[in-house]
Design a protein around this motif. Structure first.
Motif, PDB file in Angstrom:
ATOM      1  N   GLN A  52       0.815  -1.217   0.000  1.00  0.00           N
ATOM      2  CA  GLN A  52       0.000   0.000   0.000  1.00  0.00           C
ATOM      3  C   GLN A  52       0.848   1.267   0.000  1.00  0.00           C
ATOM      4  O   GLN A  52       0.413   2.318  -0.426  1.00  0.00           O
ATOM      5  N   SER A  53       2.064   1.157   0.442  1.00  0.00           N
ATOM      6  CA  SER A  53       2.865   2.398   0.504  1.00  0.00           C
ATOM      7  C   SER A  53       3.524   2.687  -0.846  1.00  0.00           C
ATOM      8  O   SER A  53       4.218   3.663  -1.000  1.00  0.00           O
ATOM      9  N   HIS A  54       3.276   1.808  -1.812  1.00  0.00           N
ATOM     10  CA  HIS A  54       3.939   2.055  -3.102  1.00  0.00           C
ATOM     11  C   HIS A  54       2.892   2.350  -4.175  1.00  0.00           C
ATOM     12  O   HIS A  54       1.771   1.891  -4.110  1.00  0.00           O
ATOM     13  N   THR A  55       3.307   3.115  -5.168  1.00  0.00           N
ATOM     14  CA  THR A  55       2.375   3.306  -6.296  1.00  0.00           C
ATOM     15  C   THR A  55       2.383   2.019  -7.112  1.00  0.00           C
ATOM     16  O   THR A  55       3.424   1.423  -7.340  1.00  0.00           O
ATOM     17  N   LEU A  56       1.194   1.622  -7.533  1.00  0.00           N
ATOM     18  CA  LEU A  56       1.084   0.424  -8.352  1.00  0.00           C
ATOM     19  C   LEU A  56       1.167   0.833  -9.809  1.00  0.00           C
ATOM     20  O   LEU A  56       0.471   1.743 -10.243  1.00  0.00           O
ATOM     21  N   GLU A  57       2.043   0.171 -10.546  1.00  0.00           N
ATOM     22  CA  GLU A  57       2.110   0.431 -11.992  1.00  0.00           C
ATOM     23  C   GLU A  57       1.605  -0.808 -12.703  1.00  0.00           C
ATOM     24  O   GLU A  57       2.149  -1.899 -12.501  1.00  0.00           O
ATOM     25  N   LEU A  58       0.560  -0.664 -13.521  1.00  0.00           N
ATOM     26  CA  LEU A  58       0.001  -1.832 -14.204  1.00  0.00           C
ATOM     27  C   LEU A  58       1.014  -2.362 -15.215  1.00  0.00           C
ATOM     28  O   LEU A  58       1.469  -1.636 -16.092  1.00  0.00           O
ATOM     29  N   ALA A  59       1.378  -3.627 -15.061  1.00  0.00           N
ATOM     30  CA  ALA A  59       2.351  -4.240 -15.979  1.00  0.00           C
ATOM     31  C   ALA A  59       1.627  -4.951 -17.116  1.00  0.00           C
ATOM     32  O   ALA A  59       2.032  -4.865 -18.278  1.00  0.00           O
ATOM     33  N   ILE A  60       0.534  -5.669 -16.798  1.00  0.00           N
ATOM     34  CA  ILE A  60      -0.193  -6.403 -17.846  1.00  0.00           C
ATOM     35  C   ILE A  60      -1.566  -6.782 -17.307  1.00  0.00           C
ATOM     36  O   ILE A  60      -1.729  -6.974 -16.102  1.00  0.00           O
ATOM     37  N   SER A  61      -2.561  -6.831 -18.179  1.00  0.00           N
ATOM     38  CA  SER A  61      -3.895  -7.298 -17.796  1.00  0.00           C
ATOM     39  C   SER A  61      -4.456  -8.186 -18.897  1.00  0.00           C
ATOM     40  O   SER A  61      -4.120  -8.015 -20.074  1.00  0.00           O
ATOM     41  N   THR A  62      -5.326  -9.105 -18.500  1.00  0.00           N
ATOM     42  CA  THR A  62      -5.970  -9.957 -19.513  1.00  0.00           C
ATOM     43  C   THR A  62      -6.962  -9.119 -20.332  1.00  0.00           C
ATOM     44  O   THR A  62      -7.352  -9.505 -21.417  1.00  0.00           O
ATOM     45  N   ASN A  63      -7.385  -8.002 -19.752  1.00  0.00           N
ATOM     46  CA  ASN A  63      -8.234  -7.072 -20.528  1.00  0.00           C
ATOM     47  C   ASN A  63      -7.307  -6.218 -21.360  1.00  0.00           C
ATOM     48  O   ASN A  63      -6.702  -5.270 -20.869  1.00  0.00           O
ATOM     49  N   ILE A  64      -7.155  -6.573 -22.624  1.00  0.00           N
ATOM     50  CA  ILE A  64      -6.209  -5.819 -23.450  1.00  0.00           C
ATOM     51  C   ILE A  64      -6.685  -4.360 -23.507  1.00  0.00           C
ATOM     52  O   ILE A  64      -7.824  -4.089 -23.862  1.00  0.00           O
ATOM     53  N   GLY A  65      -5.813  -3.428 -23.097  1.00  0.00           N
ATOM     54  CA  GLY A  65      -6.140  -2.015 -23.327  1.00  0.00           C
ATOM     55  C   GLY A  65      -6.784  -1.362 -22.123  1.00  0.00           C
ATOM     56  O   GLY A  65      -6.215  -0.497 -21.513  1.00  0.00           O
ATOM     57  N   ARG A  66      -8.005  -1.843 -21.733  1.00  0.00           N
ATOM     58  CA  ARG A  66      -8.632  -0.993 -20.690  1.00  0.00           C
ATOM     59  C   ARG A  66      -8.816  -1.790 -19.411  1.00  0.00           C
ATOM     60  O   ARG A  66      -9.116  -2.952 -19.419  1.00  0.00           O
ATOM     61  N   VAL A  67      -8.516  -1.110 -18.270  1.00  0.00           N
ATOM     62  CA  VAL A  67      -8.808  -1.725 -16.977  1.00  0.00           C
ATOM     63  C   VAL A  67      -9.612  -0.723 -16.165  1.00  0.00           C
ATOM     64  O   VAL A  67      -9.445   0.485 -16.305  1.00  0.00           O
TER      65      VAL A  67
END
Ligand code: TEU
Length: 585
Positions: free
Chosen positions: A554-569
């Motif tokens: 929680q103390s870190h910013t999360l950077e999205l690396a990959i999602s099964t939803n191509i493009g939009r999350v």
């Protein structure tokens, strides 16, 4: 991570020869068909092909009943085709491992034919023969009450020599007597050295913990005498001399060839100390094993096809056990969810409903490619193939294990309609046949598998699910698998070797874990920065779920690396069957 053997980072693709690609138009897959698809396999990102048995065989158990280890089942091709396959793989920088089926052979093998010809034949002791016993009424009895994996007694009566022989599987698969050094030597020469001399790179070792039989054959504790299919499976495993035999086999038949890859099939071995004896590097037995804790969830304990309830926690427990267990040891493990004995993972652990099937495929792929261990993909898994529909009749199922179970249920329940419908439910959920429908290449006749009449019916959904339809679709399971295999290799220190920590275990919809660098690992570069820790969030439900964010992320910013939803999350809400990886630091 310091220098590692090649087989730890390899991606292995399992090919079931009968169902992969038919080049001759006889409706049966063959080796030339496989050769014609090597560029497809290479392009997926595969390093090693595991070819299920292609040896000469009467095919009682789809080639796991071998009648000549040094020859090829004629409909699959010949020895020249195997030389061509080995060469074609090596030319592409790929490797080949074969199936090593040496707990038993076919009853048609010359060795068994000799052994059964008379009690004093020199090969009599190459198999396990025992005299009958008699009950109080003078009726002949088998030596004990053990039941075979495919039904019936493990003892088959041989009238000519008036003795029983042992078979843990079908009666057409007599077990070798591994206590006989002469038998072991013959197996090493015929099943192992013959193929290593041809340049094969290793083996998947069938039923690797069954070769050493117990000194005596005590009766198994039968909890339910009325059930005709009680079998002593755990008693078959981890016998007194198994480690002596495996050490001898590796030392004598493999070490002279250098770096031979071995992966053992190790069911029914829950004890961590026992597992270490098979795969700890210092034991010098096997490089790794398949554990079946995940694929066995939901299978009946007394009989596999009577399913038992389970939920995601059982799956998470199974996977977490092995992810954590190997850490801080000198052993290695495997990451897999399908093989030729298992039903399709989308149908078993996610959803094969048309609206969720592709997403489920990608979510499961994201799990498998972010778990530690050598990664195994089973043919068709990469395009999201699913189980046979419930309305197929039994006739479409070809596996003797399926057929024998159905016959046993008929006998036990006197063909009770409700019971038989339940049996069909179990088969439609768990049968090994689900993995054996022909590979779906395109939407032409028989899914492009064969121009002949396929030996097994092609799945009815081949027009929606096939390689050609997905090869140019960026959102398809196939393209996502390709992307993930590159992603896994780029961040191998996290995903192939990294440290696994699970969170929120009681959640029956979400599987949440982090992978972090081992102390001595050098971080690989992410797109923007060094990545030392990844958060994996998998939604195994058909309902939107809020991501579980662990305390220490929680103390870190999360950077999205990959999602099964191509493009939009959608922010921190996971769609049904959506999977995501975040860099957390
Ligand atoms: O499998 C052995 C094995 O453990 C499973 O087949 C199990 O016995 C079965 O699924 C019942 O639960 C290996 C091969 O993978 C399998 O295809 C062969 O049928 C078997 O050995 C005999 O060689």
């Amino acid at each position: 991570v310091s220098h590692q053997p090649w087989w730890k980072e390899a991606v292995v693709y399992q090919v079931y020869p009968a169902s992969f690609k038919d080049s001759k138009g006889d409706g049966i897959g063959d080796i030339q068909g496989l050769v014609s698809k090597l560029d497809y396999i290479k392009d997926l990102g595969v390093d090693v092909v595991w070819l299920s048995p292609m040896f000469k065989s009467p095919q009682v158990d789809m080639g796991y009943d071998i009648s000549d280890y040094e020859d090829v089942h004629e409909p699959f091709g010949n020895l020249a085709d195997m030389d061509e396959l080995i060469d074609a793989l090596h030319q592409r920088g790929m490797k080949l491992i074969l199936d090593l089926v040496i707990n038993h052979c076919s009853d048609q093998h010359a060795w068994f034919q000799e052994s059964r010809s008379s009690r004093d034949n020199p090969k009599r002791d190459w198999y396990i023969w025992r005299p009958p016993t008699y009950d109080s009424k003078g009726n002949r009895q088998p030596p004990n009450n053990w039941r075979a994996s495919f039904g019936g007694s493990v003892w088959e009566w041989d009238q000519r020599t008036e003795e029983y022989y042992l078979h843990y599987f079908a009666k057409e698969q007599p077990d070798f007597n591994w206590d006989n050094a002469e038998t072991r030597k013959a197996i090493y020469n015929s099943a192992i050295r013959f193929w290593l001399d041809k340049g094969v790179d290793g083996f998947r070792v069938d039923t690797v913990n069954k070769y050493s039989k117990p000194a005596e054959f005590p009766d198994a504790p039968i909890t339910d005498p009325s059930s005709p299919w009680q079998f002593a499976y755990p008693l078959f495993c981890n016998g007194p001399r198994i480690h002596e035999y495996l050490k001898e086999m590796v030392r004598e038949a493999m070490d002279p060839y250098g770096d031979v890859m071995t992966v053992g099939e190790l069911p029914c071995t829950p004890d961590a100390k026992e597992i270490l004896r098979y795969v700890s590097a210092r034991e010098h037995e096997l490089n790794m094993v398949f554990h079946f804790d995940m694929v066995y969830t939901g299978m009946g304990t007394i009989r596999k096809y009577i399913p038992e309830p389970f939920d995601l926690r059982d799956v998470k427990t199974a996977l977490a056990k092995w992810q954590c267990f190997i850490q801080d040891t000198d052993m290695w493990t495997t990451s897999f969810a399908e093989n030729h004995d298992s039903a399709r993972s989308i149908s078993r652990f996610a959803s094969d409903a048309p609206e969720y099937r592709a997403q489920s495929s990608k979510m499961l792929a994201l799990m498998l490619t972010t778990l530690t261990g050598t990664l195994f993909i089973y043919q068709g898994q990469e395009i999201g193939m699913v189980n046979i529909p419930r309305d197929w009749p039994l006739e479409e199922y070809k596996d003797l294990e399926t057929r024998n179970f159905f016959a046993l249920m008929k006998e036990k329940t006197k063909n009770d309609p409700k019971e038989m419908s339940a049996a069909m439910d179990g088969i439609a959920y768990l049968a090994r046949d689900h993995a054996r429908t022909p590979m779906q290449w395109n939407d032409s006749l028989n899914a492009g598998f064969s121009v002949g009449n396929p030996w097994m019916r092609v799945h009815d959904n081949y027009r929606e699910i096939n390689v050609e339809k997905q090869i140019n679709d960026d959102t398809s399971p196939l393209q996502f698998w390709k992307r993930l295999l590159r992603f896994r290799k780029t961040h191998k220190n996290l995903f192939i070797y990294g440290r696994f920590t699970e969170y929120d275990h009681e959640n029956t919809a979400l599987f949440t874990y982090t992978k972090s660098l081992d102390d001595n690992a050098n971080p690989s570069l992410g797109e923007t920065k060094e990545v030392k820790k990844a958060l994996v969030c998998l939604n195994f439900s058909g309902v939107r779920q809020k991501i579980f964010l662990p305390e220490d992320c929680q103390s870190h910013t999360l950077e999205l690396a990959i999602s099964t939803n191509i493009g939009r999350v959608d922010g921190d809400n996971l769609e049904p069957y959506e999977g995501r990886v975040y860099w957390t630091q």
